[in-house]
Design a protein around this motif. Structure first.
Motif, PDB file in Angstrom:
ATOM      1  N   GLN A  84      -8.485   2.094   4.969  1.00 16.46           N
ATOM      2  CA  GLN A  84      -9.470   2.785   5.808  1.00 16.46           C
ATOM      3  C   GLN A  84     -10.652   1.868   6.133  1.00 16.46           C
ATOM      4  O   GLN A  84     -11.800   2.301   6.200  1.00 16.46           O
ATOM      5  CB  GLN A  84      -9.935   4.093   5.149  1.00 16.46           C
ATOM      6  CG  GLN A  84      -8.895   5.188   5.165  1.00 16.46           C
ATOM      7  CD  GLN A  84      -8.576   5.654   6.578  1.00 16.46           C
ATOM      8  OE1 GLN A  84      -9.423   6.176   7.280  1.00 16.46           O
ATOM      9  NE2 GLN A  84      -7.335   5.430   7.010  1.00 16.46           N
ATOM     10  N   PRO A 139      -5.086   8.150   3.128  1.00 12.52           N
ATOM     11  CA  PRO A 139      -5.625   8.939   2.037  1.00 12.52           C
ATOM     12  C   PRO A 139      -6.430  10.112   2.579  1.00 12.52           C
ATOM     13  O   PRO A 139      -7.158   9.957   3.555  1.00 12.52           O
ATOM     14  CB  PRO A 139      -6.552   7.968   1.293  1.00 12.52           C
ATOM     15  CG  PRO A 139      -6.326   6.634   1.870  1.00 12.52           C
ATOM     16  CD  PRO A 139      -5.604   6.805   3.163  1.00 12.52           C
ATOM     17  N   GLU A 156      -0.577  -1.134   8.492  1.00 12.44           N
ATOM     18  CA  GLU A 156      -0.417  -0.305   7.291  1.00 12.44           C
ATOM     19  C   GLU A 156      -1.531  -0.584   6.281  1.00 12.44           C
ATOM     20  O   GLU A 156      -2.057   0.337   5.666  1.00 12.44           O
ATOM     21  CB  GLU A 156       0.959  -0.551   6.663  1.00 12.44           C
ATOM     22  CG  GLU A 156       1.269   0.356   5.496  1.00 12.44           C
ATOM     23  CD  GLU A 156       1.392   1.826   5.881  1.00 12.44           C
ATOM     24  OE1 GLU A 156       1.043   2.688   5.044  1.00 12.44           O
ATOM     25  OE2 GLU A 156       1.827   2.129   7.001  1.00 12.44           O
ATOM     26  N   GLU A 157      -1.880  -1.835   6.125  1.00 16.26           N
ATOM     27  CA  GLU A 157      -2.962  -2.194   5.212  1.00 16.26           C
ATOM     28  C   GLU A 157      -4.280  -1.548   5.651  1.00 16.26           C
ATOM     29  O   GLU A 157      -5.029  -1.034   4.833  1.00 16.26           O
ATOM     30  CB  GLU A 157      -3.137  -3.717   5.165  1.00 16.26           C
ATOM     31  CG  GLU A 157      -2.031  -4.437   4.442  1.00 16.26           C
ATOM     32  CD  GLU A 157      -2.309  -4.604   2.966  1.00 16.26           C
ATOM     33  OE1 GLU A 157      -3.459  -4.813   2.590  1.00 16.26           O
ATOM     34  OE2 GLU A 157      -1.342  -4.498   2.197  1.00 16.26           O
ATOM     35  N   PRO A 199       0.819  -1.205   0.000  1.00 16.97           N
ATOM     36  CA  PRO A 199       0.000   0.000   0.000  1.00 16.97           C
ATOM     37  C   PRO A 199       0.855   1.257   0.000  1.00 16.97           C
ATOM     38  O   PRO A 199       2.001   1.237   0.433  1.00 16.97           O
ATOM     39  CB  PRO A 199      -0.795  -0.110   1.299  1.00 16.97           C
ATOM     40  CG  PRO A 199       0.036  -0.971   2.178  1.00 16.97           C
ATOM     41  CD  PRO A 199       0.771  -1.909   1.268  1.00 16.97           C
ATOM     42  N   THR A 200       0.291   2.329  -0.481  1.00 23.44           N
ATOM     43  CA  THR A 200       0.952   3.624  -0.431  1.00 23.44           C
ATOM     44  C   THR A 200       0.989   4.060   1.023  1.00 23.44           C
ATOM     45  O   THR A 200       0.012   3.903   1.739  1.00 23.44           O
ATOM     46  CB  THR A 200       0.160   4.651  -1.256  1.00 23.44           C
ATOM     47  OG1 THR A 200      -0.006   4.124  -2.561  1.00 23.44           O
ATOM     48  CG2 THR A 200       0.869   5.980  -1.314  1.00 23.44           C
ATOM     49  N   LYS A 201       2.101   4.601   1.456  1.00 22.80           N
ATOM     50  CA  LYS A 201       2.235   5.040   2.845  1.00 22.80           C
ATOM     51  C   LYS A 201       1.277   6.174   3.147  1.00 22.80           C
ATOM     52  O   LYS A 201       0.998   7.007   2.309  1.00 22.80           O
ATOM     53  CB  LYS A 201       3.674   5.515   3.116  1.00 22.80           C
ATOM     54  CG  LYS A 201       4.707   4.434   2.951  1.00 22.80           C
ATOM     55  CD  LYS A 201       4.879   3.670   4.212  1.00 22.80           C
ATOM     56  CE  LYS A 201       6.005   2.674   4.051  1.00 22.80           C
ATOM     57  NZ  LYS A 201       5.814   1.496   4.790  1.00 22.80           N
ATOM     58  N   HIS A 243      -4.244   2.208   5.011  1.00 22.19           N
ATOM     59  CA  HIS A 243      -4.400   2.478   3.582  1.00 22.19           C
ATOM     60  C   HIS A 243      -5.832   2.221   3.118  1.00 22.19           C
ATOM     61  O   HIS A 243      -6.414   3.019   2.396  1.00 22.19           O
ATOM     62  CB  HIS A 243      -3.413   1.638   2.774  1.00 22.19           C
ATOM     63  CG  HIS A 243      -3.567   1.850   1.294  1.00 22.19           C
ATOM     64  ND1 HIS A 243      -3.189   3.011   0.671  1.00 22.19           N
ATOM     65  CD2 HIS A 243      -4.098   1.060   0.344  1.00 22.19           C
ATOM     66  CE1 HIS A 243      -3.491   2.921  -0.614  1.00 22.19           C
ATOM     67  NE2 HIS A 243      -4.029   1.748  -0.840  1.00 22.19           N
TER      68      HIS A 243
END
Length: 117
Positions: free
Chosen positions: A88, A17, A82-83, A12-14, A86
């Protein structure tokens, strides 16, 4: 345990969002999830919501009573956090090699987030 390989889907993007306050996903606060059986122990998380978004997921309980459980969860926990940040949501990929903990994480986080709606 050194041969254990943990894999997940695409990285995922760090970061979280950005969301508009008008489209907040959740109510601000700290929400505890249910205690879930991860076969080798229990998992419970809490979600911290700010400005309608998940900003933190904390593990209150996880299997850590033996070296293998500690090793697996020390690798899996940061990935699952983290997942969730990302995505949410609790809809995250299972970490291969930590499937029981991953499923318990998803269930516990889902209950925490349902309280935040």
């Amino acid at each position: 345990p050194s041969s254990l390989k943990l894999r997940v889907g695409p990285t995922p993007t760090k970061g979280v969002p950005p969301k508009s306050k008008n489209h907040a996903l959740y109510k601000d606060g700290t929400y505890k999830g249910s205690v879930e059986d991860a076969h080798y122990g229990l998992v419970q998380v809490e979600a911290v919501i700010k400005d309608g978004n998940i900003v933190s997921v904390n593990f209150l309980q996880y299997p850590n009573d033996n070296n293998t459980s500690r090793y697996i969860n020390e690798l899996a926990i940061p990935i699952l956090r983290e997942e969730a940040l990302h995505a949410q949501s609790s809809q995250v990929d299972i970490v291969t090699g930590a499937s029981h903990s991953s499923e318990a994480f998803k269930k516990s986080l889902a209950t925490a987030l349902s309280s935040a709606r």
